[in-house]
Design an enzyme around this catalytic site. Sequence first.
Site, PDB file in Angstrom:
ATOM      1  N   ASP A 341       0.841  -1.201   0.000  1.00 58.59           N
ATOM      2  CA  ASP A 341       0.000   0.000   0.000  1.00 58.59           C
ATOM      3  C   ASP A 341       0.877   1.251   0.000  1.00 58.59           C
ATOM      4  O   ASP A 341       2.057   1.200   0.363  1.00 58.59           O
ATOM      5  CB  ASP A 341      -0.894   0.000   1.245  1.00 58.59           C
ATOM      6  CG  ASP A 341      -0.086  -0.136   2.527  1.00 58.59           C
ATOM      7  OD1 ASP A 341       0.911  -0.885   2.512  1.00 58.59           O
ATOM      8  OD2 ASP A 341      -0.445   0.499   3.528  1.00 58.59           O
ATOM      9  N   GLU A 342       0.292   2.347  -0.387  1.00 64.64           N
ATOM     10  CA  GLU A 342       0.873   3.697  -0.235  1.00 64.64           C
ATOM     11  C   GLU A 342       2.338   3.793  -0.662  1.00 64.64           C
ATOM     12  O   GLU A 342       3.173   4.266   0.100  1.00 64.64           O
ATOM     13  CB  GLU A 342       0.728   4.147   1.230  1.00 64.64           C
ATOM     14  CG  GLU A 342      -0.715   4.246   1.661  1.00 64.64           C
ATOM     15  CD  GLU A 342      -0.877   4.701   3.102  1.00 64.64           C
ATOM     16  OE1 GLU A 342      -1.699   5.587   3.328  1.00 64.64           O
ATOM     17  OE2 GLU A 342      -0.198   4.168   3.997  1.00 64.64           O
TER      18      GLU A 342
END
Length: 539
Positions: A341-342
């Site tokens: 993620d991210e």
Amino acid sequence: MIAFTSSLVFLLFNFVTITCYIVEPGPLVVATKGEVWPKPQEQTTEDKFYIVRPQIFKFKVLSESCDILTNALDRYINIIVNQILPKTRVKLQEDVLKPWKTNKNFVGYLDALDIILLEPCKHGELPDASMTEQYVLNITSDTVNVLSAQSVWGILRGLETFSQLLYPTADEALHINCTSIFDYPRYQHRGVLVDTSRHYIPVSKLLKTLDALSYNKLNVFHWHITDDQSFPYISKTYPELSQQGAYLPTYVYTQQDVAQIINYAAARGIRVIAEFDTPGHTRSWGQAFPELLSPCYRNNVSTGQYGPMDPTKNFTYEFMENLLTEIVDVFPDNFLHLGADEVEFECWQSNPEITAFMQTHNISSYVELESYYIQKIIDMSDKLKATSIVWEEVFTNGVQLPNRTIVHVWKGGWELTMNAVTNSGFQTLLSSCWYLDHLSGGGDWTKYYDCEPTKFKGSDEQKKLVIGGEACMWAEVVNEYNIESRMWPRASAAAEKLWSVKDADTSSQAGHRLEEHTCRMNKRGIGAQPPNGSGFCEL
Ligand SMILES: *[C@@H]1O[C@H](CO)[C@@H](O)[C@H](O)[C@H]1NC(C)=O
Ligand SMILES: *[C@@H]1O[C@H](CO)[C@@H](O)[C@H](O)[C@H]1NC(C)=O
Ligand SMILES: *[C@@H]1O[C@H](CO)[C@@H](O)[C@H](O)[C@H]1NC(C)=O
Ligand SMILES: *[C@@H]1O[C@H](CO)[C@@H](O)[C@H](O)[C@H]1NC(C)=O
Ligand SMILES: *[C@@H]1O[C@H](CO)[C@@H](O)[C@H](O)[C@H]1NC(C)=O
Ligand SMILES: *[C@@H]1O[C@H](CO)[C@@H](O)[C@H](O)[C@H]1NC(C)=O
Ligand SMILES: *[C@@H]1O[C@H](CO)[C@@H](O)[C@H](O)[C@H]1NC(C)=O
């Protein structure tokens, strides 16, 4: 005129104060007695009841047993004994000690519950993605009283239900209504994520969390074990990671700790799924291995800062292959959470070596570069025979995913994402509406309870690809002192949504059961906070 205005103001003021201040004595939400959380799939209850005397009561196993079963029976005998009221309080009312004797609904004493396990369980057996948790629990006035299940996991769930049906009546006695229950989970994957990187959570608290999971029939402990801030896992292959990446030398999980957590969880029918989040969220890895990370530049000059892992270096992949090989061995569950993620692109963008690599490899965007990395990591995981779970960005960024990959949806607008993910044929897990770090005032469990995982556009086939969900306990402002109260009973709301039939209850009705369930958890030593408002527990 002035007099008129002031009397109007007076009237309005009075009206406001009256609506605000009329409060009835007693709890805001009255707790149920002997009702089950999460609500069983099918249950009929009668007014007839038995009395259970915990000093006499026994489980009678009428089939082959194993250590998982015998240990569980010991645990539940303990729980049942601890459910009786404290002597001191009831001593005051000797005259009402056995009020049931004259009650027309009193059927007799329930001194034993038969346990029938249809498939023998094996010593050291581990729960997995295909575990069966179905059970039948019959407490009847005319036939035998029995808990029966195909697998030991079903017996564990049934024991939890049985313990919840009991409620204290008088000193040394418990009450149980006659009931017939046929129960099984709506979703296979019912989890809680615990982040042990932003704050170190001691092993004892993680074990207590596992107890609480079992009281809520949750079956997955998703261990978000590392992140930017700290690396508490002691790797056998790369011990330097925690030596330099943990907050303190003592804020670590040894191999023995991990094994203890896995065994403790398994004994409760809970899978432990590890997450080693890469290529972002890895700053702590760089304490020992800076060469894993991408150096950031400004005007072609290195700033001394680091971004995500460096996807252009062979070292990164050799390292990840060695580490993941260890991880799938240490964490026996078939599922492996790869995070992803991210991922921030600024650092990659600033780095001339990465730019040169992209040119020679004909990679024209940073999303493509991210895909290049993820693809290699998923291939490793595949080669190690693990089923990969990735956070939703991997899918929404268009990474080519192997068929079996599970996409974990966590962002807002989840209805659209779940539609897109399942429309592409991937299995999915939902977390978006169950972020336990998002606080609101009052009893904010209802916002979790009112989330329905199939409430997105899509065919029935698509809805079948939802394998469950997880409540997430991110730990930026959570440590050993507030983790219990922040998780419970708020995660219990997600537990019921994932176990019980769709629309099993409304939040206003469920509130009464949750009031009882919270007191039940308190009684068992879980520091759950009051779910809803003013009230009390009989402890
Ligand atoms: C259990 O039985 C009693 C009467 O014996 C009744 O008042 C109560 O509502 C019953 N509880 C449930 C959950 O049905
Ligand atoms: C439990 O009760 C139900 C309904 O009364 C009955 O159909 C079922 O056979 C019973 N199961 C067992 C294991 O006793
Ligand atoms: C960095 O170096 C590259 C290649 O030498 C050059 O094309 C680019 O303009 C430089 N960027 C800056 C911000 O100086
Ligand atoms: C990295 O690995 C690739 C493919 O395995 C190989 O062609 C290349 O020479 C390696 N580069 C270095 C610097 O070792
Ligand atoms: C580079 O990739 C583009 C599309 O992404 C493709 O059209 C082109 O042929 C590729 N060039 C080389 C040299 O592989
Ligand atoms: C995955 O592979 C199976 C068998 O090869 C196929 O039937 C299915 O449609 C594939 N699913 C996806 C999402 O590609
Ligand atoms: C308490 O629960 C009731 C329903 O059980 C609900 O209507 C009410 O809004 C809740 N109060 C708070 C402060 O959450």
